[in-house]
Design an enzyme around this catalytic site. Structure first.
Site, mmCIF file in Angstrom:
data_model
loop_
_atom_site.group_PDB
_atom_site.id
_atom_site.type_symbol
_atom_site.label_atom_id
_atom_site.label_comp_id
_atom_site.label_asym_id
_atom_site.label_seq_id
_atom_site.Cartn_x
_atom_site.Cartn_y
_atom_site.Cartn_z
ATOM 1 N N THR A 13 22.135 53.180 45.013
ATOM 2 C CA THR A 13 20.910 53.243 44.211
ATOM 3 C C THR A 13 20.730 51.917 43.475
ATOM 4 O O THR A 13 21.713 51.284 43.067
ATOM 5 C CB THR A 13 20.941 54.401 43.195
ATOM 6 O OG1 THR A 13 22.013 54.196 42.269
ATOM 7 C CG2 THR A 13 21.104 55.745 43.888
ATOM 8 N N GLY A 15 19.701 49.201 44.851
ATOM 9 C CA GLY A 15 20.411 48.275 45.747
ATOM 10 C C GLY A 15 19.614 47.057 46.163
ATOM 11 O O GLY A 15 20.034 46.329 47.059
ATOM 12 N N TYR A 151 22.534 52.332 25.248
ATOM 13 C CA TYR A 151 23.075 51.953 26.565
ATOM 14 C C TYR A 151 24.572 52.264 26.629
ATOM 15 O O TYR A 151 25.064 52.860 27.583
ATOM 16 C CB TYR A 151 22.819 50.462 26.778
ATOM 17 C CG TYR A 151 23.444 49.854 28.007
ATOM 18 C CD1 TYR A 151 22.843 49.997 29.259
ATOM 19 C CD2 TYR A 151 24.628 49.111 27.938
ATOM 20 C CE1 TYR A 151 23.399 49.411 30.392
ATOM 21 C CE2 TYR A 151 25.191 48.525 29.057
ATOM 22 C CZ TYR A 151 24.566 48.675 30.279
ATOM 23 O OH TYR A 151 25.122 48.105 31.400
HETATM 24 P P1 NAD Z 1 19.832 44.578 38.235
HETATM 25 O O1 NAD Z 1 18.694 44.721 37.287
HETATM 26 O O2 NAD Z 1 19.765 43.485 39.248
HETATM 27 O O3 NAD Z 1 20.129 45.941 39.012
HETATM 28 C C1 NAD Z 1 19.734 47.199 38.562
HETATM 29 C C2 NAD Z 1 18.978 47.852 39.677
HETATM 30 O O4 NAD Z 1 18.631 49.183 39.310
HETATM 31 C C3 NAD Z 1 17.675 47.092 39.980
HETATM 32 O O5 NAD Z 1 17.559 46.933 41.376
HETATM 33 C C4 NAD Z 1 16.617 48.031 39.427
HETATM 34 O O6 NAD Z 1 15.394 47.908 40.098
HETATM 35 C C5 NAD Z 1 17.285 49.379 39.653
HETATM 36 N N1 NAD Z 1 16.705 50.428 38.824
HETATM 37 C C6 NAD Z 1 16.480 50.396 37.494
HETATM 38 N N2 NAD Z 1 15.896 51.538 37.100
HETATM 39 C C7 NAD Z 1 15.743 52.298 38.222
HETATM 40 C C8 NAD Z 1 15.200 53.570 38.471
HETATM 41 N N3 NAD Z 1 14.662 54.296 37.492
HETATM 42 N N4 NAD Z 1 15.221 54.046 39.735
HETATM 43 C C9 NAD Z 1 15.748 53.310 40.737
HETATM 44 N N5 NAD Z 1 16.269 52.094 40.565
HETATM 45 C C10 NAD Z 1 16.265 51.592 39.317
HETATM 46 O O7 NAD Z 1 21.127 44.411 37.342
HETATM 47 P P2 NAD Z 1 22.690 44.564 37.670
HETATM 48 O O8 NAD Z 1 23.362 43.735 36.645
HETATM 49 O O9 NAD Z 1 22.980 44.333 39.104
HETATM 50 O O10 NAD Z 1 22.949 46.102 37.272
HETATM 51 C C11 NAD Z 1 23.548 47.045 38.119
HETATM 52 C C12 NAD Z 1 24.346 48.040 37.287
HETATM 53 O O11 NAD Z 1 25.434 47.360 36.659
HETATM 54 C C13 NAD Z 1 23.550 48.705 36.163
HETATM 55 O O12 NAD Z 1 23.885 50.080 36.110
HETATM 56 C C14 NAD Z 1 24.050 47.991 34.915
HETATM 57 O O13 NAD Z 1 23.944 48.791 33.757
HETATM 58 C C15 NAD Z 1 25.483 47.720 35.298
HETATM 59 N N6 NAD Z 1 26.112 46.653 34.524
HETATM 60 C C16 NAD Z 1 25.666 45.370 34.614
HETATM 61 C C17 NAD Z 1 26.291 44.396 33.858
HETATM 62 C C18 NAD Z 1 25.830 42.946 33.902
HETATM 63 O O14 NAD Z 1 26.279 42.154 33.082
HETATM 64 N N7 NAD Z 1 24.981 42.545 34.830
HETATM 65 C C19 NAD Z 1 27.361 44.708 33.018
HETATM 66 C C20 NAD Z 1 27.796 46.037 32.958
HETATM 67 C C21 NAD Z 1 27.159 47.001 33.717
#
Ligand code: NAD
Length: 248
Positions: A13, A15, A151
């Site tokens: 998801t 992705g 969060y």
């Molecule tokens: P990102 O924004 O590139 O990826 C998040 C993805 O989730 C995006 O593709 C977005 O379109 C999708 N998304 C958001 N809301 C959605 C919804 N309602 N339905 C379907 N898709 C949805 O950022 P990322 O950093 O790759 O984040 C991925 C995961 O990693 C997240 O859960 C985030 O909380 C977690 N995370 C990221 C970090 C960081 O520093 N980047 C740190 C800790 C945790």
């Protein structure tokens, strides 16, 4: 050519960008069939193009149960069973105690917590024996960081669900673990804070990290693949990928 994951079916998801896209790429390049989801058709199309013919993109919002039903139906028809489910979709955002609205609170929990719970519920019937589920938590689970309590609490809920789901799915031979990224350079901060504030936040993260840098999506992707496929004696655990910031 690496065909380590040939014959494996994967659902990711969120992705179409960041950590989810890097994981989709790693697994598809090594032979897996990968379904990615996201809300924007244009972003999904671009990701699908990048991933090649082993990838399939299904548009949907994880906070919408009808969309999750549609995803499960599509996956059942196209893949049949699922060997790895990466519950990765998520948003971040600033939620100071004094100024956070009910709407901001609900949006965060709807996507990050309800979305994750029902993604697992809807796809669980399709998981094969020996399948791996990976939930995405965060180092914010265990660090009292400023202005992100909503969060952080949502991610702590997922940490807990990894344990409970593990117990419930154990009789079917399914493992459930959590991946906990530290600061990783994806677009998530820019989406939440805007470029200037995201740049300032990143500077602080780099300065405070023992490795003096942010992680890459590919570094998290390798840990996700490990949990999903190789960590065959691990369930209910959380793997931290954070440059040591929660440990040193
Ligand atoms: P990102 O924004 O590139 O990826 C998040 C993805 O989730 C995006 O593709 C977005 O379109 C999708 N998304 C958001 N809301 C959605 C919804 N309602 N339905 C379907 N898709 C949805 O950022 P990322 O950093 O790759 O984040 C991925 C995961 O990693 C997240 O859960 C985030 O909380 C977690 N995370 C990221 C970090 C960081 O520093 N980047 C740190 C800790 C945790």
């Amino acid at each position: 050519m690496d065909d380590r994951y040939s014959g494996k079916n994967v659902v990711i998801t969120g992705g179409s960008s960041g950590i989810g896209l890097a994981t989709a790429k790693l697994l598809a390049d090594a032979g897996a069939r990968v379904v990615i989801t996201g809300r924007s058709q244009a972003t999904l199309d671009a990701a699908r193009e990048q991933l090649g013919e082993r990838a399939r993109a299904v548009r949907g919002d994880v906070a919408s149960l009808p969309d999750l039903d549609a995803l499960a139906a599509d996956v059942r028809d196209e893949l049949g069973t699922v060997d790895a489910l990466f519950v990765n979709a998520g948003i971040t955002g600033t939620t100071p105690l004094a100024s956070t609205t009910e709407e901001m609170y609900d949006k965060s929990f709807d996507i990050n917590v309800k979305g994750a719970f029902f993604t697992v519920q809807k796809l669980a019937p399709l998981l094969s024996t020996g399948a791996g589920v990976v939930l995405t938590t965060s180092v914010a689970n265990v660090i009292g960081m400023r202005d992100i309590s909503v969060y952080a609490a949502g991610k702590a809920a997922l940490r807990s669900m990894a344990r409970s789901f593990s117990r419930e799915l154990l009789p079917r031979g399914i493992r459930v673990n959590a991946i906990s990224p530290g600061p990783v350079d994806t677009g998530i901060l820019e989406s939440a804070l805007g470029k200037e504030a995201a740049d300032r936040f990143k500077e602080v993260q780099v300065a405070e990290n023992p490795m003096r840098r942010m992680g890459t999506p590919e570094e998290v992707a390798r840990a996700v693949a490990f949990l999903a496929f190789d960590a065959t004696f691990s369930t209910g655990t959380e793997l931290v990928v954070d440059g040591g910031v929660t440990q040193l």
